[in-house]
Design a protein around this motif. Sequence first.
Motif, PDB file in Angstrom:
ATOM      1  N   ILE A  30       1.605  -7.061   1.509  1.00  0.00           N
ATOM      2  CA  ILE A  30       0.529  -6.099   1.285  1.00  0.00           C
ATOM      3  C   ILE A  30       0.472  -5.829  -0.206  1.00  0.00           C
ATOM      4  CG2 ILE A  30      -0.334  -3.780   1.771  1.00  0.00           C
ATOM      5  CD1 ILE A  30       1.424  -3.803   4.321  1.00  0.00           C
ATOM      6  N   SER A  31      -0.725  -6.014  -0.781  1.00  0.00           N
ATOM      7  CA  SER A  31      -0.864  -5.775  -2.219  1.00  0.00           C
ATOM      8  C   SER A  31      -2.294  -5.359  -2.546  1.00  0.00           C
ATOM      9  CB  SER A  31      -0.483  -7.025  -3.015  1.00  0.00           C
ATOM     10  OG  SER A  31      -1.325  -8.106  -2.663  1.00  0.00           O
ATOM     11  N   VAL A 116      -3.871   0.482  -2.471  1.00  0.00           N
ATOM     12  CA  VAL A 116      -2.634   0.319  -1.707  1.00  0.00           C
ATOM     13  C   VAL A 116      -1.842   1.618  -1.651  1.00  0.00           C
ATOM     14  CG1 VAL A 116      -1.154  -0.507  -3.599  1.00  0.00           C
ATOM     15  CG2 VAL A 116      -0.725  -1.297  -1.255  1.00  0.00           C
ATOM     16  N   VAL A 117      -1.999   2.484  -2.649  1.00  0.00           N
ATOM     17  CA  VAL A 117      -1.258   3.750  -2.647  1.00  0.00           C
ATOM     18  C   VAL A 117      -1.720   4.681  -1.532  1.00  0.00           C
ATOM     19  CG1 VAL A 117      -0.653   3.634  -5.090  1.00  0.00           C
ATOM     20  CG2 VAL A 117      -2.789   4.762  -4.394  1.00  0.00           C
ATOM     21  N   THR A 118      -2.820   4.375  -0.886  1.00  0.00           N
ATOM     22  CA  THR A 118      -3.310   5.143   0.263  1.00  0.00           C
ATOM     23  C   THR A 118      -2.416   4.932   1.484  1.00  0.00           C
ATOM     24  OG1 THR A 118      -5.543   4.858  -0.571  1.00  0.00           O
ATOM     25  CG2 THR A 118      -5.352   5.576   1.689  1.00  0.00           C
ATOM     26  N   VAL A 119      -1.721   3.804   1.540  1.00  0.00           N
ATOM     27  CA  VAL A 119      -0.882   3.466   2.697  1.00  0.00           C
ATOM     28  C   VAL A 119       0.345   4.379   2.725  1.00  0.00           C
ATOM     29  CG1 VAL A 119       0.485   1.671   3.822  1.00  0.00           C
ATOM     30  CG2 VAL A 119      -1.635   1.060   2.641  1.00  0.00           C
ATOM     31  N   ALA A 120       0.465   5.157   3.794  1.00  0.00           N
ATOM     32  CA  ALA A 120       1.617   6.048   3.968  1.00  0.00           C
ATOM     33  C   ALA A 120       2.510   5.609   5.127  1.00  0.00           C
ATOM     34  CB  ALA A 120       1.148   7.477   4.195  1.00  0.00           C
ATOM     35  N   ALA A 142       3.174  -2.030  -4.894  1.00  0.00           N
ATOM     36  CA  ALA A 142       2.362  -0.915  -5.374  1.00  0.00           C
ATOM     37  C   ALA A 142       2.916  -0.473  -6.727  1.00  0.00           C
ATOM     38  CB  ALA A 142       2.384   0.239  -4.389  1.00  0.00           C
ATOM     39  N   HIS A 143       2.024  -0.189  -7.650  1.00  0.00           N
ATOM     40  CA  HIS A 143       2.409   0.255  -8.997  1.00  0.00           C
ATOM     41  C   HIS A 143       3.389  -0.713  -9.653  1.00  0.00           C
ATOM     42  CE1 HIS A 143       0.292   3.966  -8.322  1.00  0.00           C
ATOM     43  NE2 HIS A 143       1.060   4.279  -7.292  1.00  0.00           N
ATOM     44  N   GLY A 144       3.227  -1.985  -9.397  1.00  0.00           N
ATOM     45  CA  GLY A 144       4.066  -2.994 -10.023  1.00  0.00           C
ATOM     46  C   GLY A 144       5.452  -3.138  -9.429  1.00  0.00           C
ATOM     47  N   SER A 145       5.760  -2.393  -8.380  1.00  0.00           N
ATOM     48  CA  SER A 145       7.077  -2.532  -7.769  1.00  0.00           C
ATOM     49  C   SER A 145       6.934  -3.008  -6.323  1.00  0.00           C
ATOM     50  CB  SER A 145       7.860  -1.218  -7.826  1.00  0.00           C
ATOM     51  OG  SER A 145       7.232  -0.242  -7.027  1.00  0.00           O
ATOM     52  N   LEU A 146       7.950  -3.717  -5.886  1.00  0.00           N
ATOM     53  CA  LEU A 146       7.970  -4.297  -4.548  1.00  0.00           C
ATOM     54  C   LEU A 146       8.948  -3.509  -3.685  1.00  0.00           C
ATOM     55  CD1 LEU A 146       7.344  -6.698  -2.565  1.00  0.00           C
ATOM     56  CD2 LEU A 146       9.364  -7.786  -3.527  1.00  0.00           C
ATOM     57  N   ARG A 147       8.465  -3.126  -2.505  1.00  0.00           N
ATOM     58  CA  ARG A 147       9.332  -2.493  -1.510  1.00  0.00           C
ATOM     59  C   ARG A 147       9.279  -3.344  -0.251  1.00  0.00           C
ATOM     60  NH1 ARG A 147       7.889   3.476  -0.707  1.00  0.00           N
ATOM     61  NH2 ARG A 147       9.825   3.441   0.456  1.00  0.00           N
ATOM     62  N   THR A 148      10.421  -3.473   0.406  1.00  0.00           N
ATOM     63  CA  THR A 148      10.514  -4.298   1.600  1.00  0.00           C
ATOM     64  C   THR A 148      10.923  -3.437   2.784  1.00  0.00           C
ATOM     65  OG1 THR A 148      11.092  -6.235   0.284  1.00  0.00           O
ATOM     66  CG2 THR A 148      11.660  -6.311   2.615  1.00  0.00           C
TER      67      THR A 148
END
Length: 161
Positions: A30-31, A116-120, A142-148
């Motif tokens: 998701i990006s 993408v920052v809308t995704v909670a 999101a914001h240049g960082s990857l979360r898994t």
Amino acid sequence: MNVRRFLALLCAFVCVGASAHRFHAGLTDISYNARTGSTEVVHTYMVHDVEALLTELYQRPFDLSDPDDQAVLRKYVDKQFWLADKDGRRLPLAWVGVTVDTDSVVVFQEAVRTPVVTVATIHDAVLSDFLPDQQNTVNLTAHGSLRTFGFTGGRAELAVQ
């Protein structure tokens, strides 16, 4: 080569082939696409798993290169995967398309004009209703960082924030 050695080698190859697909996994990325202003979602699954699921659900063979069969896949993915905002409202995901090759099914969706920052919240139960050991990994950039995030049959929904 004697018969026993041939049978032993044949058994080894059959056992390796049979165990080669004991791990069931899906990967979703998701990006945000700054050019379109949309959040893009790309899912990748093993074609064998998807076709087996659909065959089990609908009691008929599936050919995912057929647009009618792709529509069935779309209905399933829309039910099993969704994103929500901070108020719990589902974000509308438009179906962009699907590609299929001998090994994988790649599904493309997007939340049109949605950052993408809308995704909670992420809900990912694709294939875990069919394969008890299915493990889905979602990579969110999101914001240049990857979360898994990891999803299983026992854990289908996770908060992003």
